[in-house]
Write an enzyme that holds these catalytic residues in place. Structure first.
Site, PDB file in Angstrom:
ATOM      1  CG  ASP A  10       5.485  -3.373  -4.974  1.00 48.34           C
ATOM      2  OD1 ASP A  10       6.170  -4.215  -5.435  1.00 48.34           O
ATOM      3  OD2 ASP A  10       5.814  -2.316  -4.508  1.00 48.34           O
TER       4      ASP A  10
ATOM      5  N   GLY B 229       0.860  -1.226  -0.148  1.00 46.79           N
ATOM      6  CA  GLY B 229       0.172  -0.148  -0.061  1.00 46.79           C
ATOM      7  C   GLY B 229       0.901   1.322  -0.142  1.00 46.79           C
TER       8      GLY B 229
ATOM      9  CG  ASP C 121      10.526   8.443   7.292  1.00 43.18           C
ATOM     10  OD1 ASP C 121      10.082   8.186   6.188  1.00 43.18           O
ATOM     11  OD2 ASP C 121      11.467   9.064   7.442  1.00 43.18           O
ATOM     12  N   GLY C 122       6.946   7.447   6.275  1.00 38.70           N
ATOM     13  CA  GLY C 122       6.308   8.156   5.336  1.00 38.70           C
ATOM     14  C   GLY C 122       6.871   9.329   4.264  1.00 38.70           C
TER      15      GLY C 122
ATOM     16  N   GLY D 125       2.689   4.105   1.536  1.00 37.21           N
ATOM     17  CA  GLY D 125       3.117   4.098   2.654  1.00 37.21           C
ATOM     18  C   GLY D 125       3.805   5.160   3.038  1.00 37.21           C
ATOM     19  NE  ARG D 126       8.632   6.355  -0.330  1.00 35.01           N
ATOM     20  CZ  ARG D 126       9.749   6.404  -0.956  1.00 35.01           C
ATOM     21  NH1 ARG D 126      10.525   7.653  -0.107  1.00 35.01           N
ATOM     22  NH2 ARG D 126      10.366   5.847  -1.772  1.00 35.01           N
TER      23      ARG D 126
ATOM     24  CG  ASP E 119       6.967   3.415  -7.407  1.00 40.22           C
ATOM     25  OD1 ASP E 119       6.470   4.319  -7.238  1.00 40.22           O
ATOM     26  OD2 ASP E 119       6.516   2.689  -6.718  1.00 40.22           O
TER      27      ASP E 119
ATOM     28  NE  ARG F 189       0.921   1.247  -6.936  1.00 37.51           N
ATOM     29  CZ  ARG F 189       2.027   1.970  -6.857  1.00 37.51           C
ATOM     30  NH1 ARG F 189       3.239   1.268  -6.990  1.00 37.51           N
ATOM     31  NH2 ARG F 189       2.184   3.098  -6.759  1.00 37.51           N
TER      32      ARG F 189
ATOM     33  CE  LYS G 228       8.299   7.672  -4.755  1.00 37.30           C
ATOM     34  NZ  LYS G 228       8.894   6.946  -5.684  1.00 37.30           N
TER      35      LYS G 228
HETATM   36  P1  AMP Z   1       9.192   1.363  -3.181  1.00 36.91           P
HETATM   37  O1  AMP Z   1      10.297   0.320  -2.734  1.00 36.91           O
HETATM   38  O2  AMP Z   1       9.485   2.627  -3.183  1.00 36.91           O
HETATM   39  O3  AMP Z   1       8.379   0.875  -4.627  1.00 36.91           O
HETATM   40  O4  AMP Z   1       8.127   0.847  -1.656  1.00 36.91           O
HETATM   41  C1  AMP Z   1       7.743  -0.420  -1.397  1.00 36.91           C
HETATM   42  C2  AMP Z   1       6.710  -0.036  -0.270  1.00 36.91           C
HETATM   43  O5  AMP Z   1       7.474   0.389   0.605  1.00 36.91           O
HETATM   44  C3  AMP Z   1       5.752   0.896  -0.903  1.00 36.91           C
HETATM   45  O6  AMP Z   1       4.367   0.244  -0.180  1.00 36.91           O
HETATM   46  C4  AMP Z   1       6.120   2.064  -0.093  1.00 36.91           C
HETATM   47  O7  AMP Z   1       4.860   2.852  -0.005  1.00 36.91           O
HETATM   48  C5  AMP Z   1       6.779   1.602   0.981  1.00 36.91           C
HETATM   49  N1  AMP Z   1       7.477   2.655   1.521  1.00 36.91           N
HETATM   50  C6  AMP Z   1       8.881   3.107   1.028  1.00 36.91           C
HETATM   51  N2  AMP Z   1       9.585   4.050   1.775  1.00 36.91           N
HETATM   52  C7  AMP Z   1       8.635   4.230   2.908  1.00 36.91           C
HETATM   53  C8  AMP Z   1       8.590   5.192   3.995  1.00 36.91           C
HETATM   54  N3  AMP Z   1       9.713   6.077   4.195  1.00 36.91           N
HETATM   55  N4  AMP Z   1       7.824   5.053   4.771  1.00 36.91           N
HETATM   56  C9  AMP Z   1       6.646   4.301   4.537  1.00 36.91           C
HETATM   57  N5  AMP Z   1       6.472   3.290   3.670  1.00 36.91           N
HETATM   58  C10 AMP Z   1       7.602   3.276   2.751  1.00 36.91           C
HETATM   59 MG    MG Z   2       6.530   1.047  -5.189  1.00 35.00          MG
END
Ligand code: AMP
Ligand code: MG
Length: 488
Positions: free
Chosen positions: A254, A92, A127-128, A94-95, A264, A185, A115
Site C-alpha cells: 500500500d 484505505g 483517530d484519523g 484512514g487519516r 508514505d 498504489r 494527511k
Molecule cells: P501507514 O503505515 O501510514 O502506511 O498506514 C497504514 C494504514 O493505517 C493506512 O490505511 C492508514 O490510513 C492507516 N492509519 C495510520 N494511522 C492512522 C490513524 N491515526 N488513524 C486511522 N488510520 C490510520
Molecule cells: Mg501508507
C-alpha cells in the site's frame, strides 16, 4: 474582512478519481480543527501548482487544516488494500482526505491530500490524526528526496491543529498537505482484484494508463505494458534509493505508488555508516525492509502487482500467469542495470565495462569492513580527500584506488568531465538522522528555524556549497543505535 476568491488563490480542480466506480473511494470531508496554525509552507511547490503564495500565506491555513474546502474540491478517502509486512489487509485512507486534483498552469495534474485530517470510513480503530513530529519529518525527507532528484510526493504545508494527539505520550496534532502525481498504489489494484471485480479492475487499469502511462494506451496488450512500465519505474526508483542510502522502512504494497514516486514517509531514514543490514524502524524486527533487502522487496511487491493484474492479462489463466512471470523475472536485471549505471556515475565512469560490478563491490566491501560513512566516502573520492578513508586497510585501499584510476583513464574523458559527473552524482548532504531529530526537537517547542536552515541546505544537495559542509558531518559515535517509529 479580507476574503480570498478562487481566482486569487488559483485553485483549479478537476476530480477525475471520483468518476471511477464507487468502490474506489468514500466521500468524506476533513474534520474541522480548533486552532489551526501554519507552521511551514512551501512557496516553490505552491508556485509550481499555479497557486498564489501571498493569498495562501494569508488565508491558506483554513484549507490546509481542513476547515474550509476550496472551490471545486470534492473531498474523498481512497480505498485500497495492502500486504503489510507480508500479510494481506483491507485498508484505505484512514487519516488522509484527498481534496481533489489540481490542474497546473502547464496542464499537469496533482493530487492535493490532507494527511491527518480526521476519521474516515477506513479509520478502523485509529483517530484519523497525526502528530507534528512525523508530519514535519515527511515534509523534510520528501523535500530532501526532491532535491536529490528522486521521484517523490512533495509537501506544500504543515499546520498544527491546536488539538492534542494521544499516543504513548500526548503530542501536538498536525496536518500535512501532500502533493502527489497520484495516490494509486499497488494496494489499489490488490483491493479491487481482492473483491473479485474484473470490470472495475479494468476501469482502474485504463484510468491509470491514461493518467500515468498515456504512451501505452494503444499498445496491443496495454495491461501487460502497464505491468512492464511500472516494473521499469520502480526498478529505477529502487536503484535511486540505494544509490543515496535511503531506507523507506515500511515498503508495504500500500506504500508503493504506481506512478513510481516515493510515497508514505513513515519510519524512513538515511544510512550514515555503510551496512546493508541497516534497519532503523522499531517495528521491523525481522529486517524485512533493511537497506540491503529493499531491491528484493521491490520485486516482491511488483509480483503482487502482477498477480492483481492477472484477470486482465489473458482469459486463459495459465497464459496470464506465464505472461506475468515473464515480465517479473526481468525486474532483477533492470534494477541491476539502473544501479550499476548509477554507481558508475558516482565513480566518474561514463561507459560500461564487464568488470565494473566487481570494482564497485570491492569498494562497498571496503566501506563495510571499515565502517565508513556511505555519503562521505563518495564525496571524498569526488574531491580527492582521501586521508579520512585511507586510515584503515591502507594497502587494500591503495590497490583499489589504483584499479579505479586505471579504469577511469581507459575511457578517454578529461579529468574535468569526470569530476563534473562525480559532483553531480554524489550529494554533499543528505538529511542525516541527528540533524532531522535536532530540527524536530525544537520544532515541537515552536522553533522552526533549525528546520528552515536544514531545508535550505537540502534544496540542492549537489551544490557542494560552503554552507553544506557543517551538515555533511556524520553523527558523533553513539552506543545507542538510531531508531525510527511509525507515524501513526
Ligand atoms: P501507514 O503505515 O501510514 O502506511 O498506514 C497504514 C494504514 O493505517 C493506512 O490505511 C492508514 O490510513 C492507516 N492509519 C495510520 N494511522 C492512522 C490513524 N491515526 N488513524 C486511522 N488510520 C490510520
Ligand atoms: Mg501508507
Amino acid at each position: 474582512m479580507f476574503t480570498i476568491t478562487k481566482s486569487e488563490i488559483g485553485w483549479n480542480f478537476d476530480n477525475s478519481y471520483v468518476r471511477l466506480p464507487k468502490e474506489f473511494y468514500s466521500e468524506v470531508n476533513p474534520t474541522p480543527v480548533n486552532e489551526p496554525e501554519l507552521v511551514i509552507f512551501n512557496k516553490y511547490v505552491a508556485e509550481s501548482l499555479g497557486l498564489d503564495v501571498r493569498g495562501l500565506l494569508e488565508g491558506g491555513v483554513e484549507v490546509f487544516a481542513g476547515n474550509k474546502i476550496p472551490n471545486g474540491a470534492k473531498p474523498i478517502a481512497q480505498s485500497y488494500a495492502g500486504h503489510q509486512f507480508g500479510h494481506f489487509t483491507m485498508l484505505g485512507d484512514g487519516r488522509a482526505v484527498l481534496l481533489g486534483e489540481q490542474i497546473t498552469p502547464t496542464g499537469e495534474r496533482f493530487d492535493i491530500q490532507l494527511k491527518g485530517a480526521g476519521r474516515t470510513p477506513y479509520s478502523r480503530g485509529g483517530d484519523g490524526r497525526a502528530a507534528i513530529g512525523p508530519m514535519l519529518r515527511e515534509y523534510i525527507i520528501s523535500e530532501a528526496m526532491h532535491g536529490l532528484r528522486i521521484p517523490t510526493t512533495r509537501s506544500l504545508a504543515v499546520v498544527t491543529t491546536g488539538e492534542p494527539i494521544y499516543r504513548e505520550t500526548v503530542l501536538p496534532g498536525a496536518i500535512l498537505t501532500r502533493i502527489a502525481s497520484s495516490h494509486i498504489r499497488v494496494g489499489t489494484f490488490q483491493f479491487i482484484t481482492g473483491l473479485g471485480k474484473r470490470e472495475e479492475l479494468k476501469l482502474l487499469a485504463d484510468y491509470t494508463i491514461r493518467r500515468h502511462y498515456p504512451e501505452i494506451k494503444d499498445d496491443d496488450k496495454p495491461y501487460l505494458a502497464l505491468l512492464r512500465e511500472v516494473i521499469n519505474r520502480q526498478a529505477a526508483l529502487l536503484a535511486k534509493w540505494q544509490l543515496v542510502g535511503f531506507i523507506h522502512g515500511v515498503m508495504n504494497t500500500d506504500n508503493m505508488a504506481i506512478s513510481g514516486e516515493t510515497i508514505d514517509y513513515g519510519p524512513c531514514a538515511f544510512m550514515d555508516t555503510y551496512d546493508p543490514g541497516t534497519v532503523f524502524s522499531s517495528i521491523d524486527t525481522g529486517g524485512r525492509y533493511a537497506y540491503g533487502n529493499q531491491p528484493y522487496i521491490g520485486g516482491w511487491n511488483l509480483a503482487r502487482f502482477a498477480e492483481s493484474l492477472l484477470p486482465l492479462l489473458d482469459e486463459n489463466e495459465k497464459k496470464a500467469l506465464q505472461l506475468a512471470q515473464d515480465e517479473i523475472t526481468k525486474y532483477n536485471g533492470i534494477y541491476r542495470d539502473n544501479w550499476l549505471n548509477g554507481m558508475r556515475a558516482k565513480l566518474g565512469l561514463f561507459n560500461q565495462e564487464e568488470e565494473d560490478k566487481e570494482l564497485i563491490e570491492e569498494l562497498l566491501e571496503l566501506m563495510k569492513t571499515n565502517s565508513l560513512d556511505y555519503t562521505n566516502t563518495f564525496a571524498a573520492l569526488t574531491f580527492d580527500h582521501l586521508d579520512g578513508i585511507m586510515m584503515c586497510n591502507k594497502n587494500e585501499f591503495e590497490n583499489w584506488l589504483q584499479k579505479w584510476k586505471e579504469r577511469q583513464s581507459r575511457q578517454k574523458k578529461s579529468e574535468t568531465k569526470i569530476k563534473e559527473l562525480m559532483r553531480s552524482s554524489n550529494p554533499a548532504v543528505i538529511p542525516r538522522n541527528h540533524r532531522v531529530e535536532a530540527a524536530l526537537e525544537v520544532a515541537a517547542e515552536g522553533d522552526y528555524s533549525v528546520m528552515g536552515k536544514l531545508l535550505e541546505v537540502l534544496k540542492d544537495p549537489y551544490a557542494h556549497s560552503p554552507e553544506q559542509a557543517e551538515y555533511a558531518k556524520p553523527p558523533e559515535p553513539s552506543n545507542k543505535p538510531y531508531q525510527t517509529f511509525c507515524g501513526t
